[in-house]
Scaffold this motif. Sequence first.
Motif, short mmCIF file in Angstrom:
data_model
loop_
_atom_site.label_atom_id
_atom_site.label_comp_id
_atom_site.label_asym_id
_atom_site.label_seq_id
_atom_site.Cartn_x
_atom_site.Cartn_y
_atom_site.Cartn_z
N ILE A 110 0.83 -1.21 0.00
CA ILE A 110 0.00 0.00 0.00
C ILE A 110 0.87 1.26 0.00
N ASN A 111 1.92 1.27 0.81
CA ASN A 111 2.81 2.44 0.87
C ASN A 111 3.52 2.69 -0.46
N ALA A 112 3.68 1.63 -1.27
CA ALA A 112 4.30 1.77 -2.58
C ALA A 112 3.28 2.12 -3.67
N GLY A 113 2.03 2.32 -3.27
CA GLY A 113 1.00 2.72 -4.23
C GLY A 113 0.17 1.59 -4.79
N GLY A 114 0.36 0.36 -4.29
CA GLY A 114 -0.44 -0.76 -4.75
C GLY A 114 -1.87 -0.67 -4.22
N LEU A 115 -2.81 -1.09 -5.03
CA LEU A 115 -4.22 -1.11 -4.64
C LEU A 115 -4.52 -2.51 -4.13
N TRP A 116 -4.21 -2.74 -2.85
CA TRP A 116 -4.21 -4.07 -2.24
C TRP A 116 -5.61 -4.58 -1.98
N GLU A 117 -5.82 -5.87 -2.25
CA GLU A 117 -7.07 -6.52 -1.87
C GLU A 117 -6.77 -7.94 -1.40
N ASP A 118 -7.64 -8.46 -0.56
CA ASP A 118 -7.46 -9.79 0.01
C ASP A 118 -8.21 -10.79 -0.86
N SER A 119 -7.57 -11.27 -1.92
CA SER A 119 -8.15 -12.24 -2.85
C SER A 119 -7.10 -13.29 -3.19
N GLU A 120 -7.55 -14.49 -3.58
CA GLU A 120 -6.59 -15.56 -3.86
C GLU A 120 -5.73 -15.26 -5.07
N VAL A 121 -6.27 -14.55 -6.04
CA VAL A 121 -5.48 -14.12 -7.20
C VAL A 121 -6.07 -12.81 -7.71
N VAL A 122 -5.17 -11.89 -8.06
CA VAL A 122 -5.58 -10.60 -8.61
C VAL A 122 -4.78 -10.40 -9.89
N ALA A 123 -5.46 -10.02 -10.96
CA ALA A 123 -4.79 -9.74 -12.24
C ALA A 123 -5.13 -8.32 -12.67
N ASP A 124 -4.11 -7.60 -13.09
CA ASP A 124 -4.28 -6.23 -13.57
C ASP A 124 -3.40 -6.06 -14.80
N GLN A 125 -4.00 -6.26 -15.99
CA GLN A 125 -3.30 -6.08 -17.26
C GLN A 125 -1.98 -6.87 -17.32
N GLY A 126 -2.04 -8.14 -16.96
CA GLY A 126 -0.86 -9.01 -17.05
C GLY A 126 -0.01 -9.06 -15.80
N LEU A 127 -0.35 -8.27 -14.78
CA LEU A 127 0.32 -8.36 -13.49
C LEU A 127 -0.54 -9.26 -12.61
N ILE A 128 0.03 -10.39 -12.21
CA ILE A 128 -0.71 -11.40 -11.45
C ILE A 128 -0.08 -11.53 -10.07
N THR A 129 -0.92 -11.47 -9.03
CA THR A 129 -0.42 -11.65 -7.68
C THR A 129 -1.35 -12.59 -6.90
N SER A 130 -0.75 -13.32 -5.97
CA SER A 130 -1.49 -14.19 -5.06
C SER A 130 -0.88 -14.09 -3.67
N ARG A 131 -1.62 -14.61 -2.68
CA ARG A 131 -1.26 -14.41 -1.28
C ARG A 131 -0.35 -15.46 -0.68
N LYS A 132 -0.59 -16.75 -1.00
CA LYS A 132 0.06 -17.82 -0.23
C LYS A 132 -0.03 -19.14 -0.99
N PRO A 133 0.62 -20.20 -0.47
CA PRO A 133 0.61 -21.49 -1.15
C PRO A 133 -0.79 -22.02 -1.46
N ASP A 134 -1.77 -21.79 -0.59
CA ASP A 134 -3.12 -22.29 -0.86
C ASP A 134 -3.71 -21.70 -2.14
N ASP A 135 -3.19 -20.56 -2.59
CA ASP A 135 -3.70 -19.88 -3.77
C ASP A 135 -3.06 -20.36 -5.07
N LEU A 136 -2.10 -21.28 -4.99
CA LEU A 136 -1.33 -21.66 -6.17
C LEU A 136 -2.16 -22.22 -7.34
N PRO A 137 -3.21 -23.01 -7.12
CA PRO A 137 -4.00 -23.45 -8.28
C PRO A 137 -4.59 -22.27 -9.06
N ALA A 138 -5.18 -21.31 -8.36
CA ALA A 138 -5.75 -20.14 -9.03
C ALA A 138 -4.65 -19.30 -9.67
#
Length: 186
Positions: A139-167
């Motif tokens: 958040i301090n770096a300007g990211g629009l953080w959300e608590d979801s298993e996977v978030v995609a924003d124009q080819g930028l993909i992020t996930s939280r933890k090992p349980d999220d790996l399938p998604a």
Amino acid sequence: MQNLTGKSIAIVATNGFEQSELEVPLKTLREAGATVHVVAPEAGEIKGWNKTDWGNAVTVDKTVDSVSADDYDAIVLPGGQMNPDLLRVQPKVLDLIKAFWNQKKVVAAVCHAPWLLVETGIIKGRKVTSYASIRTDVINAGGLWEDSEVVADQGLITSRKPDDLPAFCNKIAEEILEGLHERRAA
């Protein structure tokens, strides 16, 4: 999982990567037909961290010095606490990540790996998630953080933890098959 035959993916890591966050994408994406290389700053092997202790070693296919974003369709950044912390002080690693981003290719980071997105400035203004303990950093770096298993924003993909790996792996395949993310502002 969609067919990734003919696609190439670099998984960039070093010692202390979260074991499952490297091994699951490596196995899943290869099984989908992609050529996947483990890329590290050093040749030989890198050793994972498996929850509470050192895990298995993984063979390094190529060094950071020997690869280019031109050679791949996507870059995957495993987490763990140690791995991204060690990588974010290595200019060649950061330059490689930025090269993927600037070429509008897929950049995927899980767990603590969004630290690398913070360091490169890529995260600013993007919808992302991460391991909960680095939420404030994101958040301090300007990211629009959300608590979801996977978030995609124009080819930028992020996930939280090992349980999220399938998604996470499914979203990587989907975004690669979409091709270059031309609408993305650099």
